[in-house]
Design a protein around this motif. Structure first.
Motif, PDB file in Angstrom:
ATOM      1  N   VAL B  12       0.842  -1.203   0.000  1.00 44.73           N
ATOM      2  CA  VAL B  12       0.000   0.000   0.000  1.00 44.73           C
ATOM      3  C   VAL B  12       0.873   1.248   0.000  1.00 44.73           C
ATOM      4  O   VAL B  12       0.646   2.196  -0.769  1.00 44.73           O
ATOM      5  CB  VAL B  12      -0.949  -0.030   1.217  1.00 44.73           C
ATOM      6  N   PHE B  13       1.933   1.220   0.832  1.00 46.58           N
ATOM      7  CA  PHE B  13       2.790   2.409   0.890  1.00 46.58           C
ATOM      8  C   PHE B  13       3.504   2.635  -0.428  1.00 46.58           C
ATOM      9  O   PHE B  13       3.655   3.779  -0.873  1.00 46.58           O
ATOM     10  CB  PHE B  13       3.804   2.292   2.024  1.00 46.58           C
ATOM     11  N   SER B  14       3.957   1.549  -1.080  1.00 46.27           N
ATOM     12  CA  SER B  14       4.685   1.769  -2.335  1.00 46.27           C
ATOM     13  C   SER B  14       3.757   2.310  -3.409  1.00 46.27           C
ATOM     14  O   SER B  14       4.145   3.205  -4.168  1.00 46.27           O
ATOM     15  CB  SER B  14       5.360   0.477  -2.790  1.00 46.27           C
ATOM     16  N   VAL B  15       2.514   1.797  -3.472  1.00 45.64           N
ATOM     17  CA  VAL B  15       1.595   2.315  -4.491  1.00 45.64           C
ATOM     18  C   VAL B  15       1.216   3.755  -4.177  1.00 45.64           C
ATOM     19  O   VAL B  15       1.160   4.609  -5.078  1.00 45.64           O
ATOM     20  CB  VAL B  15       0.349   1.412  -4.587  1.00 45.64           C
ATOM     21  N   LEU B  16       1.001   4.070  -2.879  1.00 47.32           N
ATOM     22  CA  LEU B  16       0.655   5.451  -2.530  1.00 47.32           C
ATOM     23  C   LEU B  16       1.798   6.394  -2.857  1.00 47.32           C
ATOM     24  O   LEU B  16       1.592   7.504  -3.371  1.00 47.32           O
ATOM     25  CB  LEU B  16       0.305   5.541  -1.035  1.00 47.32           C
ATOM     26  N   GLY B  17       3.036   5.944  -2.584  1.00 46.50           N
ATOM     27  CA  GLY B  17       4.186   6.787  -2.895  1.00 46.50           C
ATOM     28  C   GLY B  17       4.301   7.030  -4.380  1.00 46.50           C
ATOM     29  O   GLY B  17       4.573   8.153  -4.827  1.00 46.50           O
ATOM     30  N   ALA B  18       4.056   5.977  -5.187  1.00 49.05           N
ATOM     31  CA  ALA B  18       4.142   6.148  -6.643  1.00 49.05           C
ATOM     32  C   ALA B  18       3.041   7.081  -7.131  1.00 49.05           C
ATOM     33  O   ALA B  18       3.281   7.934  -8.000  1.00 49.05           O
ATOM     34  CB  ALA B  18       4.034   4.792  -7.331  1.00 49.05           C
ATOM     35  N   LEU B  19       1.836   6.950  -6.557  1.00 48.46           N
ATOM     36  CA  LEU B  19       0.752   7.859  -6.937  1.00 48.46           C
ATOM     37  C   LEU B  19       1.114   9.295  -6.593  1.00 48.46           C
ATOM     38  O   LEU B  19       0.893  10.218  -7.389  1.00 48.46           O
ATOM     39  CB  LEU B  19      -0.537   7.464  -6.209  1.00 48.46           C
ATOM     40  N   GLY B  20       1.708   9.478  -5.396  1.00 51.70           N
ATOM     41  CA  GLY B  20       2.126  10.822  -5.019  1.00 51.70           C
ATOM     42  C   GLY B  20       3.151  11.373  -5.986  1.00 51.70           C
ATOM     43  O   GLY B  20       3.105  12.552  -6.342  1.00 51.70           O
ATOM     44  N   LEU B  21       4.060  10.498  -6.426  1.00 51.97           N
ATOM     45  CA  LEU B  21       5.093  10.951  -7.371  1.00 51.97           C
ATOM     46  C   LEU B  21       4.473  11.502  -8.639  1.00 51.97           C
ATOM     47  O   LEU B  21       4.901  12.549  -9.133  1.00 51.97           O
ATOM     48  CB  LEU B  21       6.027   9.781  -7.702  1.00 51.97           C
ATOM     49  N   ILE B  22       3.450  10.803  -9.171  1.00 54.48           N
ATOM     50  CA  ILE B  22       2.921  11.284 -10.453  1.00 54.48           C
ATOM     51  C   ILE B  22       1.838  12.333 -10.269  1.00 54.48           C
ATOM     52  O   ILE B  22       1.382  12.895 -11.248  1.00 54.48           O
ATOM     53  CB  ILE B  22       2.402  10.130 -11.340  1.00 54.48           C
ATOM     54  N   ILE B  23       1.422  12.627  -9.020  1.00 55.01           N
ATOM     55  CA  ILE B  23       0.361  13.608  -8.840  1.00 55.01           C
ATOM     56  C   ILE B  23       0.893  14.941  -8.309  1.00 55.01           C
ATOM     57  O   ILE B  23       0.486  15.997  -8.774  1.00 55.01           O
ATOM     58  CB  ILE B  23      -0.742  13.045  -7.911  1.00 55.01           C
ATOM     59  N   PHE B  24       1.857  14.908  -7.371  1.00 49.26           N
ATOM     60  CA  PHE B  24       2.319  16.172  -6.778  1.00 49.26           C
ATOM     61  C   PHE B  24       2.923  17.078  -7.833  1.00 49.26           C
ATOM     62  O   PHE B  24       3.601  16.618  -8.751  1.00 49.26           O
ATOM     63  CB  PHE B  24       3.356  15.900  -5.690  1.00 49.26           C
ATOM     64  N   ARG B  25       2.703  18.370  -7.674  1.00 49.26           N
ATOM     65  CA  ARG B  25       3.161  19.313  -8.693  1.00 49.26           C
ATOM     66  C   ARG B  25       4.641  19.604  -8.540  1.00 49.26           C
ATOM     67  O   ARG B  25       5.388  19.590  -9.517  1.00 49.26           O
ATOM     68  CB  ARG B  25       2.346  20.599  -8.576  1.00 49.26           C
ATOM     69  N   HIS B  26       5.078  19.890  -7.327  1.00 47.80           N
ATOM     70  CA  HIS B  26       6.481  20.258  -7.123  1.00 47.80           C
ATOM     71  C   HIS B  26       7.344  18.992  -7.087  1.00 47.80           C
ATOM     72  O   HIS B  26       6.974  18.025  -6.425  1.00 47.80           O
ATOM     73  CB  HIS B  26       6.630  21.024  -5.809  1.00 47.80           C
ATOM     74  N   PRO B  27       8.475  18.960  -7.792  1.00 45.90           N
ATOM     75  CA  PRO B  27       9.297  17.742  -7.814  1.00 45.90           C
ATOM     76  C   PRO B  27       9.833  17.350  -6.444  1.00 45.90           C
ATOM     77  O   PRO B  27      10.109  16.177  -6.207  1.00 45.90           O
ATOM     78  CB  PRO B  27      10.431  18.087  -8.781  1.00 45.90           C
ATOM     79  N   MET B  28       9.968  18.329  -5.529  1.00 40.83           N
ATOM     80  CA  MET B  28      10.466  17.988  -4.183  1.00 40.83           C
ATOM     81  C   MET B  28       9.471  17.092  -3.454  1.00 40.83           C
ATOM     82  O   MET B  28       9.851  16.081  -2.849  1.00 40.83           O
ATOM     83  CB  MET B  28      10.681  19.290  -3.403  1.00 40.83           C
ATOM     84  N   ASN B  29       8.171  17.456  -3.524  1.00 39.82           N
ATOM     85  CA  ASN B  29       7.153  16.601  -2.911  1.00 39.82           C
ATOM     86  C   ASN B  29       7.147  15.233  -3.568  1.00 39.82           C
ATOM     87  O   ASN B  29       7.032  14.202  -2.891  1.00 39.82           O
ATOM     88  CB  ASN B  29       5.769  17.234  -3.059  1.00 39.82           C
ATOM     89  N   GLY B  30       7.290  15.240  -4.902  1.00 33.32           N
ATOM     90  CA  GLY B  30       7.332  13.973  -5.619  1.00 33.32           C
ATOM     91  C   GLY B  30       8.511  13.127  -5.186  1.00 33.32           C
ATOM     92  O   GLY B  30       8.388  11.911  -5.017  1.00 33.32           O
ATOM     93  N   ALA B  31       9.675  13.767  -4.985  1.00 31.60           N
ATOM     94  CA  ALA B  31      10.870  13.011  -4.581  1.00 31.60           C
ATOM     95  C   ALA B  31      10.684  12.400  -3.209  1.00 31.60           C
ATOM     96  O   ALA B  31      11.032  11.230  -2.976  1.00 31.60           O
ATOM     97  CB  ALA B  31      12.087  13.928  -4.603  1.00 31.60           C
ATOM     98  N   MET B  32      10.110  13.162  -2.278  1.00 35.73           N
ATOM     99  CA  MET B  32       9.895  12.616  -0.928  1.00 35.73           C
ATOM    100  C   MET B  32       8.914  11.450  -0.970  1.00 35.73           C
ATOM    101  O   MET B  32       9.069  10.440  -0.290  1.00 35.73           O
ATOM    102  CB  MET B  32       9.349  13.714  -0.008  1.00 35.73           C
TER     103      MET B  32
END
Lengths: 98, 169
Positions: B12-32
Protein backbone atom coordinates in the motif's frame (compact mmCIF):
# COMPACT_ATOMS: atom_id res chain seq x y z
CA UNK A 1 2.33 -15.67 -2.39
CA UNK A 2 4.60 -14.85 -5.31
CA UNK A 3 1.72 -13.58 -7.48
CA UNK A 4 1.13 -10.64 -5.17
CA UNK A 5 4.66 -9.36 -5.70
CA UNK A 6 4.41 -9.70 -9.48
CA UNK A 7 1.05 -7.93 -9.59
CA UNK A 8 2.47 -5.14 -7.43
CA UNK A 9 5.40 -4.85 -9.80
CA UNK A 10 3.00 -4.55 -12.77
CA UNK A 11 1.03 -1.85 -10.94
CA UNK A 12 4.17 0.14 -10.13
CA UNK A 13 5.43 -0.20 -13.71
CA UNK A 14 2.12 1.08 -15.09
CA UNK A 15 2.19 4.02 -12.67
CA UNK A 16 5.67 4.81 -13.96
CA UNK A 17 4.44 4.71 -17.56
CA UNK A 18 1.54 7.02 -16.68
CA UNK A 19 4.00 9.39 -15.01
CA UNK A 20 6.16 9.52 -18.12
CA UNK A 21 3.06 10.05 -20.30
CA UNK A 22 1.26 12.64 -18.29
CA UNK A 23 3.84 14.85 -16.61
CA UNK A 24 5.98 17.54 -18.17
CA UNK A 25 8.21 18.32 -15.23
CA UNK A 26 11.59 16.84 -16.15
CA UNK A 27 12.35 15.65 -12.60
CA UNK A 28 9.03 13.87 -12.27
CA UNK A 29 9.49 12.17 -15.64
CA UNK A 30 12.97 11.12 -14.57
CA UNK A 31 11.80 9.69 -11.25
CA UNK A 32 8.99 7.84 -13.05
CA UNK A 33 11.67 6.11 -15.14
CA UNK A 34 13.41 5.18 -11.88
CA UNK A 35 10.10 3.80 -10.62
CA UNK A 36 9.86 1.57 -13.68
CA UNK A 37 13.40 0.30 -13.09
CA UNK A 38 12.49 -0.45 -9.48
CA UNK A 39 9.38 -2.39 -10.42
CA UNK A 40 11.46 -4.45 -12.85
CA UNK A 41 13.88 -5.14 -10.01
CA UNK A 42 10.99 -6.28 -7.83
CA UNK A 43 9.86 -8.69 -10.55
CA UNK A 44 13.43 -10.02 -10.90
CA UNK A 45 13.68 -10.70 -7.19
CA UNK A 46 10.23 -12.25 -6.97
CA UNK A 47 11.14 -14.63 -9.80
CA UNK A 48 14.48 -15.37 -8.14
CA UNK A 49 12.54 -16.36 -5.02
CA UNK A 50 10.08 -18.41 -7.08
CA UNK A 51 12.87 -20.48 -8.62
CA UNK A 52 15.19 -20.41 -5.58
CA UNK A 53 17.89 -19.12 -7.91
CA UNK A 54 20.03 -16.08 -7.22
CA UNK A 55 20.68 -14.96 -10.80
CA UNK A 56 17.79 -12.54 -10.46
CA UNK A 57 19.57 -10.84 -7.57
CA UNK A 58 22.62 -10.31 -9.76
CA UNK A 59 20.47 -8.83 -12.53
CA UNK A 60 18.82 -6.49 -10.02
CA UNK A 61 22.28 -5.37 -8.91
CA UNK A 62 23.23 -4.65 -12.52
CA UNK A 63 20.02 -2.65 -13.00
CA UNK A 64 20.89 -0.61 -9.90
CA UNK A 65 24.35 0.16 -11.31
CA UNK A 66 22.83 1.22 -14.64
CA UNK A 67 20.35 3.43 -12.78
CA UNK A 68 23.20 5.09 -10.89
CA UNK A 69 25.05 5.81 -14.15
CA UNK A 70 21.84 7.13 -15.68
CA UNK A 71 21.23 9.47 -12.73
CA UNK A 72 24.73 10.93 -12.98
CA UNK A 73 24.43 11.68 -16.69
CA UNK A 74 20.79 12.75 -16.77
CA UNK A 75 21.17 15.18 -13.90
CA UNK A 76 24.22 16.78 -15.55
CA UNK A 77 22.15 17.24 -18.72
CA UNK A 78 19.22 18.66 -16.73
CA UNK A 79 21.49 21.19 -15.02
CA UNK A 80 22.91 22.31 -18.36
CA UNK A 81 19.45 22.64 -19.93
CA UNK A 82 18.16 24.53 -16.90
CA UNK A 83 21.09 26.93 -17.14
CA UNK A 84 20.40 27.48 -20.86
CA UNK A 85 16.62 27.82 -20.88
CA UNK A 86 15.75 28.42 -17.23
CA UNK A 87 12.86 25.99 -17.54
CA UNK A 88 12.04 22.49 -16.39
CA UNK A 89 9.43 21.72 -19.04
CA UNK A 90 10.13 18.66 -21.19
CA UNK A 91 8.30 20.34 -24.10
CA UNK A 92 10.93 23.08 -24.12
CA UNK A 93 13.75 20.56 -24.45
CA UNK A 94 13.12 19.75 -28.10
CA UNK A 95 16.61 20.69 -29.25
CA UNK A 96 16.98 17.69 -31.56
CA UNK A 97 14.07 18.80 -33.75
CA UNK A 98 15.35 19.34 -37.28
CA UNK B 1 -0.11 -13.63 9.68
CA UNK B 2 2.69 -11.16 10.22
CA UNK B 3 4.21 -11.63 6.77
CA UNK B 4 0.92 -10.93 5.02
CA UNK B 5 0.36 -7.86 7.18
CA UNK B 6 3.86 -6.57 6.39
CA UNK B 7 3.37 -7.28 2.68
CA UNK B 8 0.07 -5.38 2.67
CA UNK B 9 1.62 -2.40 4.46
CA UNK B 10 4.60 -2.22 2.11
CA UNK B 11 2.48 -2.72 -1.00
CA UNK B 12 0.00 0.00 0.00
CA UNK B 13 2.79 2.41 0.89
CA UNK B 14 4.69 1.77 -2.33
CA UNK B 15 1.59 2.31 -4.49
CA UNK B 16 0.65 5.45 -2.53
CA UNK B 17 4.19 6.79 -2.89
CA UNK B 18 4.14 6.15 -6.64
CA UNK B 19 0.75 7.86 -6.94
CA UNK B 20 2.13 10.82 -5.02
CA UNK B 21 5.09 10.95 -7.37
CA UNK B 22 2.92 11.28 -10.45
CA UNK B 23 0.36 13.61 -8.84
CA UNK B 24 2.32 16.17 -6.78
CA UNK B 25 3.16 19.31 -8.69
CA UNK B 26 6.48 20.26 -7.12
CA UNK B 27 9.30 17.74 -7.81
CA UNK B 28 10.47 17.99 -4.18
CA UNK B 29 7.15 16.60 -2.91
CA UNK B 30 7.33 13.97 -5.62
CA UNK B 31 10.87 13.01 -4.58
CA UNK B 32 9.90 12.62 -0.93
CA UNK B 33 6.89 10.55 -1.96
CA UNK B 34 9.10 8.41 -4.23
CA UNK B 35 11.44 7.86 -1.28
CA UNK B 36 8.55 6.17 0.57
CA UNK B 37 8.11 3.89 -2.44
CA UNK B 38 11.81 3.00 -2.48
CA UNK B 39 11.89 2.20 1.23
CA UNK B 40 8.74 0.08 0.94
CA UNK B 41 10.32 -1.82 -1.96
CA UNK B 42 13.35 -2.43 0.25
CA UNK B 43 10.97 -3.94 2.80
CA UNK B 44 9.49 -6.16 0.09
CA UNK B 45 13.02 -7.33 -0.80
CA UNK B 46 13.50 -8.27 2.84
CA UNK B 47 10.23 -10.24 2.75
CA UNK B 48 11.56 -12.06 -0.33
CA UNK B 49 14.71 -12.87 1.73
CA UNK B 50 17.00 -10.91 -0.59
CA UNK B 51 19.23 -9.65 2.20
CA UNK B 52 21.95 -8.08 0.06
CA UNK B 53 19.44 -6.36 -2.21
CA UNK B 54 17.55 -5.05 0.83
CA UNK B 55 20.68 -3.37 2.14
CA UNK B 56 21.72 -2.09 -1.27
CA UNK B 57 18.25 -0.73 -2.03
CA UNK B 58 18.41 1.32 1.15
CA UNK B 59 22.03 2.42 0.72
CA UNK B 60 22.31 2.91 -3.04
CA UNK B 61 18.77 3.82 -4.10
CA UNK B 62 17.19 5.50 -1.12
CA UNK B 63 20.56 6.74 0.09
CA UNK B 64 22.75 7.74 -2.83
CA UNK B 65 20.56 8.10 -5.92
CA UNK B 66 17.64 9.83 -4.20
CA UNK B 67 19.87 12.16 -2.20
CA UNK B 68 21.57 13.11 -5.47
CA UNK B 69 18.20 13.87 -7.11
CA UNK B 70 17.02 15.83 -4.06
CA UNK B 71 20.35 17.68 -3.99
CA UNK B 72 19.96 18.73 -7.61
CA UNK B 73 16.34 19.79 -7.07
CA UNK B 74 17.44 21.95 -4.14
CA UNK B 75 20.53 23.15 -6.06
CA UNK B 76 18.38 24.50 -8.89
CA UNK B 77 16.19 26.21 -6.26
CA UNK B 78 12.96 25.72 -8.18
CA UNK B 79 10.25 28.25 -7.39
CA UNK B 80 6.62 27.19 -7.90
CA UNK B 81 6.18 29.70 -10.73
CA UNK B 82 9.09 28.17 -12.67
CA UNK B 83 7.33 24.81 -12.90
CA UNK B 84 5.54 23.92 -16.14
CA UNK B 85 1.91 24.93 -15.93
CA UNK B 86 0.55 21.44 -16.78
CA UNK B 87 -3.02 22.63 -17.15
CA UNK B 88 -3.96 19.41 -18.93
CA UNK B 89 -2.33 17.16 -16.32
CA UNK B 90 -5.54 15.52 -15.11
CA UNK B 91 -6.67 14.73 -18.65
CA UNK B 92 -3.28 13.23 -19.47
CA UNK B 93 -3.25 11.24 -16.22
CA UNK B 94 -6.68 9.77 -16.91
CA UNK B 95 -5.84 9.19 -20.57
CA UNK B 96 -2.55 7.51 -19.70
CA UNK B 97 -4.30 5.31 -17.14
CA UNK B 98 -6.91 4.29 -19.73
CA UNK B 99 -4.18 3.56 -22.28
CA UNK B 100 -2.11 1.50 -19.83
CA UNK B 101 -4.97 -0.41 -18.22
CA UNK B 102 -5.34 -3.08 -20.96
CA UNK B 103 -1.59 -3.75 -20.83
CA UNK B 104 -1.79 -4.12 -17.05
CA UNK B 105 -4.74 -6.51 -17.30
CA UNK B 106 -2.90 -8.56 -19.90
CA UNK B 107 0.24 -8.77 -17.76
CA UNK B 108 -1.77 -9.71 -14.67
CA UNK B 109 -3.50 -12.40 -16.70
CA UNK B 110 -0.10 -13.74 -17.74
CA UNK B 111 1.03 -13.72 -14.11
CA UNK B 112 -2.03 -15.69 -13.04
CA UNK B 113 -0.93 -18.49 -15.36
CA UNK B 114 2.34 -18.95 -13.46
CA UNK B 115 2.58 -21.49 -10.64
CA UNK B 116 1.61 -19.69 -7.46
CA UNK B 117 4.18 -20.74 -4.91
CA UNK B 118 3.48 -19.82 -1.30
CA UNK B 119 6.52 -18.27 0.34
CA UNK B 120 8.19 -21.31 1.84
CA UNK B 121 11.44 -21.29 3.74
CA UNK B 122 14.32 -20.22 1.55
CA UNK B 123 17.44 -22.34 1.64
CA UNK B 124 20.15 -21.39 4.10
CA UNK B 125 21.99 -18.24 3.01
CA UNK B 126 19.62 -17.45 0.12
CA UNK B 127 20.32 -13.92 -1.03
CA UNK B 128 23.21 -13.39 1.36
CA UNK B 129 26.30 -11.41 0.45
CA UNK B 130 28.53 -14.45 0.06
CA UNK B 131 26.14 -16.44 -2.11
CA UNK B 132 25.21 -13.57 -4.43
CA UNK B 133 28.86 -12.53 -4.65
CA UNK B 134 29.94 -16.04 -5.60
CA UNK B 135 27.45 -16.10 -8.47
CA UNK B 136 28.31 -12.53 -9.42
CA UNK B 137 32.04 -13.09 -9.71
CA UNK B 138 31.91 -16.48 -11.41
CA UNK B 139 28.94 -16.71 -13.76
CA UNK B 140 28.30 -12.99 -14.25
CA UNK B 141 31.87 -11.73 -14.48
CA UNK B 142 31.59 -10.28 -18.01
CA UNK B 143 28.41 -8.24 -17.28
CA UNK B 144 30.11 -7.02 -14.13
CA UNK B 145 33.08 -5.73 -16.12
CA UNK B 146 30.78 -4.14 -18.72
CA UNK B 147 28.87 -2.35 -15.95
CA UNK B 148 32.13 -1.13 -14.44
CA UNK B 149 33.10 0.34 -17.82
CA UNK B 150 29.62 1.90 -18.08
CA UNK B 151 30.01 3.54 -14.67
CA UNK B 152 33.44 4.87 -15.67
CA UNK B 153 32.04 6.29 -18.91
CA UNK B 154 29.12 7.87 -17.03
CA UNK B 155 31.56 9.42 -14.54
CA UNK B 156 33.73 10.88 -17.29
CA UNK B 157 30.65 12.04 -19.22
CA UNK B 158 29.16 13.78 -16.19
CA UNK B 159 32.44 15.57 -15.49
CA UNK B 160 32.77 16.63 -19.14
CA UNK B 161 29.15 17.84 -19.29
CA UNK B 162 29.32 19.73 -16.02
CA UNK B 163 32.76 21.21 -16.74
CA UNK B 164 32.07 22.38 -20.30
CA UNK B 165 30.37 25.59 -19.25
CA UNK B 166 33.45 26.83 -17.37
CA UNK B 167 35.69 26.33 -20.39
CA UNK B 168 33.40 28.20 -22.79
CA UNK B 169 33.32 31.35 -20.69
Amino acid sequence: MIHDYLVLSVILFCLGIVGVFARRNVFTVFMSVELMLNSANLAFIAFARLHQNMDGHVLALLVMAVAAAEVALALAVVILLHKQTGKLDTNVFSLLKG
Amino acid sequence: MLVDLLYTCFAVFSVLGALGLIIFRHPMNGAMSFLITLISIAGLYALLSAKLLFALQLIVYAGAIMSMIVFIIMFLNIQPEELPAEKTKVIYLVGGAVAVLPVAFFLIKVIKRLPNMPISFASEGFGGVKEVGLIFFTEWLVPFEIVSILLLVALVGAVVLAGKREKNK
